[in-house]
Design an enzyme around this catalytic site. Structure first.
Site, PDB file in Angstrom:
ATOM      1  N   ALA A 178       0.825  -1.210   0.000  1.00  0.00           N
ATOM      2  CA  ALA A 178       0.000   0.000   0.000  1.00  0.00           C
ATOM      3  C   ALA A 178       0.858   1.258   0.000  1.00  0.00           C
ATOM      4  CB  ALA A 178      -0.975  -0.031   1.159  1.00  0.00           C
ATOM      5  N   SER A 179       0.537   2.215   0.853  1.00  0.00           N
ATOM      6  CA  SER A 179       1.217   3.513   0.837  1.00  0.00           C
ATOM      7  C   SER A 179       2.516   3.534   1.620  1.00  0.00           C
ATOM      8  CB  SER A 179       0.275   4.586   1.386  1.00  0.00           C
ATOM      9  OG  SER A 179      -0.774   4.798   0.473  1.00  0.00           O
ATOM     10  N   ILE A 180       2.926   2.426   2.196  1.00  0.00           N
ATOM     11  CA  ILE A 180       4.170   2.414   2.956  1.00  0.00           C
ATOM     12  C   ILE A 180       5.369   2.713   2.059  1.00  0.00           C
ATOM     13  CG2 ILE A 180       4.613  -0.064   2.770  1.00  0.00           C
ATOM     14  CD1 ILE A 180       5.247   2.059   5.886  1.00  0.00           C
ATOM     15  N   SER A 181       5.247   2.434   0.762  1.00  0.00           N
ATOM     16  CA  SER A 181       6.373   2.687  -0.141  1.00  0.00           C
ATOM     17  C   SER A 181       6.705   4.178  -0.205  1.00  0.00           C
ATOM     18  CB  SER A 181       6.094   2.133  -1.528  1.00  0.00           C
ATOM     19  OG  SER A 181       4.922   2.697  -2.053  1.00  0.00           O
TER      20      SER A 181
END
Length: 124
Positions: free
Chosen positions: A83-86
Site C-alpha cells: 500500500a502507501s508504505i512505499s
C-alpha cells in the site's frame, strides 16, 4: 583418527559456544518481540528478515498469509501488499541520501540523469 576428529569438534564447539549462544539469544529476542507485536496489533501475519554485514542473520514468518486456509507466512514466498508504505520508505531513503551528501535537491535532474530526455520549452 576418529578420536582426534572428535576432540577437534569438541574444542571448536567449546571455543565458539559463547558466539552461538549469543546469536541464539538475539534470535529468541527477535522472535519474542515479533510475536508480541503481532498479538498486540492484531496483525494476521508478517515476515521479518534481518541482515548483518551482508549476511542473513534472521528470517522468519509469523502468523498466517491466509486466514481462511491457515497458510503460514513464509518469508521467501509470501507476497504482501505494501500500500502507501512505499511512499514513507522512499522519503526515508531520500533523506538518507541527503544526509550522506549523495544527492542535492537543488541540483538539476540532469546532474543525476544526464541522458533523461529534455523537453522543448516554448517561452513567450
Amino acid at each position: 583418527m576418529k578420536k582426534t576428529f572428535l576432540y577437534f569438534i569438541a574444542a571448536f564447539l567449546c571455543i565458539n559456544a559463547p558466539i552461538y549462544a549469543q546469536e541464539n539469544t538475539k534470535k529468541q529476542k527477535v522472535q519474542i518481540i515479533s510475536e508480541n507485536f503481532l498479538a498486540e496489533n492484531k496483525i494476521p501475519g508478517m515476515a521479518i528478515s534481518i541482515s548483518i554485514n551482508n549476511k542473513l542473520f534472521f528470517s522468519e514468518g509469523f502468523g498466517y498469509s491466509n486466514l481462511k486456509t491457515k497458510e503460514k507466512v513464509k518469508p521467501n514466498l509470501t507476497k504482501f501488499r505494501i500500500a502507501s508504505i512505499s511512499k514513507t520508505l522512499t522519503a526515508v531513503a531520500l533523506a538518507k541520501l541527503v544526509d550522506d551528501k549523495k544527492i542535492d535537491f537543488d541540483a538539476s535532474l540532469y546532474t543525476y540523469l544526464p541522458n533523461y530526455p529534455k523537453k522543448n520549452m516554448i517561452l513567450p
